[in-house]
Design an enzyme around this catalytic site. Structure first.
Site, PDB file in Angstrom:
ATOM      1  N   SER A 193      36.452  36.241  48.334  1.00  0.00           N
ATOM      2  CA  SER A 193      36.361  34.791  48.133  1.00  0.00           C
ATOM      3  C   SER A 193      37.100  34.116  49.284  1.00  0.00           C
ATOM      4  O   SER A 193      37.929  34.750  49.955  1.00  0.00           O
ATOM      5  CB  SER A 193      37.052  34.433  46.809  1.00  0.00           C
ATOM      6  OG  SER A 193      37.266  33.038  46.690  1.00  0.00           O
TER       7      SER A 193
ATOM      8  N   TYR B  85      43.813  35.205  40.454  1.00  0.00           N
ATOM      9  CA  TYR B  85      42.562  35.279  41.232  1.00  0.00           C
ATOM     10  C   TYR B  85      42.873  35.429  42.717  1.00  0.00           C
ATOM     11  O   TYR B  85      42.285  36.268  43.407  1.00  0.00           O
ATOM     12  CB  TYR B  85      41.751  34.007  40.963  1.00  0.00           C
ATOM     13  CG  TYR B  85      40.344  34.014  41.531  1.00  0.00           C
ATOM     14  CD1 TYR B  85      39.297  34.619  40.838  1.00  0.00           C
ATOM     15  CD2 TYR B  85      40.062  33.396  42.742  1.00  0.00           C
ATOM     16  CE1 TYR B  85      38.004  34.611  41.338  1.00  0.00           C
ATOM     17  CE2 TYR B  85      38.769  33.382  43.254  1.00  0.00           C
ATOM     18  CZ  TYR B  85      37.747  33.986  42.548  1.00  0.00           C
ATOM     19  OH  TYR B  85      36.475  33.974  43.061  1.00  0.00           O
TER      20      TYR B  85
END
Ligand code: NAD
Length: 257
Positions: free
Chosen positions: A139, A152
């Site tokens: 990401s 995350y």
């Protein structure tokens, strides 16, 4: 570019980015293994439809990527893995001092540890076949941080580290390992957040997308699942044989800021 004769396993691929990647790999001729934890009739039907659409072999194997044995079992059950796409992922947003322990553990397990387990079982298969491609879906949060996304961000930075180590351990073989770092992608998960954001900010759909969701994405446009699939197919191509241990951002300029 033909991937005929190759078998691709894509974790977390009954929706969103994983399904988009599976579709582009199948379009390029690869046989595909779809996965999620749900194991419903419609998951198996999704694989059957995809196989029929692109005239490839397509299977669905249910396996919970939060469980180490299940991660390893997914690759063992598939029996062959030329292309491994570690895509399964979840998110939870909370301040560190209020972050639920079970959410931290689940995010680290699904977003990071699963890639370690699948890679450990896939590598011997790739070595036996003399060729392999590992594509980890990280990401923009694998390269930069945001507040309230500690688990995350930690997991996605970990994925980038795992990617580099895997690449070094396979550097002298016909195996590569890279991470794709998407910015915002309009998946069903993201689409579902738009109505709430419209209410919260008292804005229309386009304004919420541009000013709230894509505030950090300079292009002010979502990346698409097709673009991520195309990037994955490129990383599986001969042109990418010397690309290993790196990240490719598909983020509309996010990490250029
Ligand atoms: P999504 O919710 O549409 O897809 C997630 C997939 O993971 C689904 O197929 C789901 O079934 C699967 N999954 C969830 N928990 C699982 C488990 N325990 N076991 C097996 N499968 C499981 O989300 P998405 O947006 O397509 O995200 C896919 C990946 O892309 C994730 O790793 C996410 O972090 C990453 N990503 C997404 C975006 C975005 O904007 N959508 C941006 C950057 C990175």
């Amino acid at each position: 570019m033909s991937l005929a004769g190759k078998t691709a396993i894509i974790t977390g691929s009954n929706s969103g980015i994983g399904l988009g990647i599976a579709r582009e790999l199948a379009r390029a001729g690869a046989d595909v293994v779809l996965n999620s934890f749900t194991d419903r009739d419609e998951d198996h039907q999704l694989a059957a439809d995809l196989g029929a659409e692109f005239d490839v072999s397509a299977r669905y194997i249910g396996a919970d990527m939060s469980n180490a044995a299940a991660c390893r079992g997914l690759v063992e059950t598939a029996g062959r893995c030329d292309i491994l796409v570690n895509n399964a992922g979840i998110q939870h947003v909370a301040a560190i001092d209020a972050f639920p322990l079970d959410k931290w553990d689940a995010i680290i397990a699904i977003n990071l540890s699963s890639a370690f387990h699948t890679t450990a079982v896939a590598l011997p298969m790739m070595r036996a076949a003399g060729w392999g491609r590992i594509v980890n879906i990280a990401s923009a949060h694998g390269l930069t941080a945001s507040p309230f996304k500690s688990a995350y961000v930690a997991a996605k930075h970990g994925v980038v580290g795992l990617t580099k180590t895997t690449a070094l351990e396979t550097a002298q073989e016909a195996i590569t390992c890279n991470a794709i770092c998407p910015g915002y992608v309009l998946t069903p998960l993201v689409e579902a957040q738009i109505p709430d954001q419209m209410k919260t900010h008292n804005m229309g759909r386009d304004e919420v997308i541009a000013k709230v969701m894509l505030e950090r994405q300079p292009s002010r446009a979502f990346a698409t699942t097709e673009q991520l699939g195309g990037t994955t197919v490129f990383l599986c191509s001969d042109a990418a044989a010397q690309i290993t241990g790196t990240t490719i951002s598909v983020d509309g300029g996010w990490t250029a800021l």
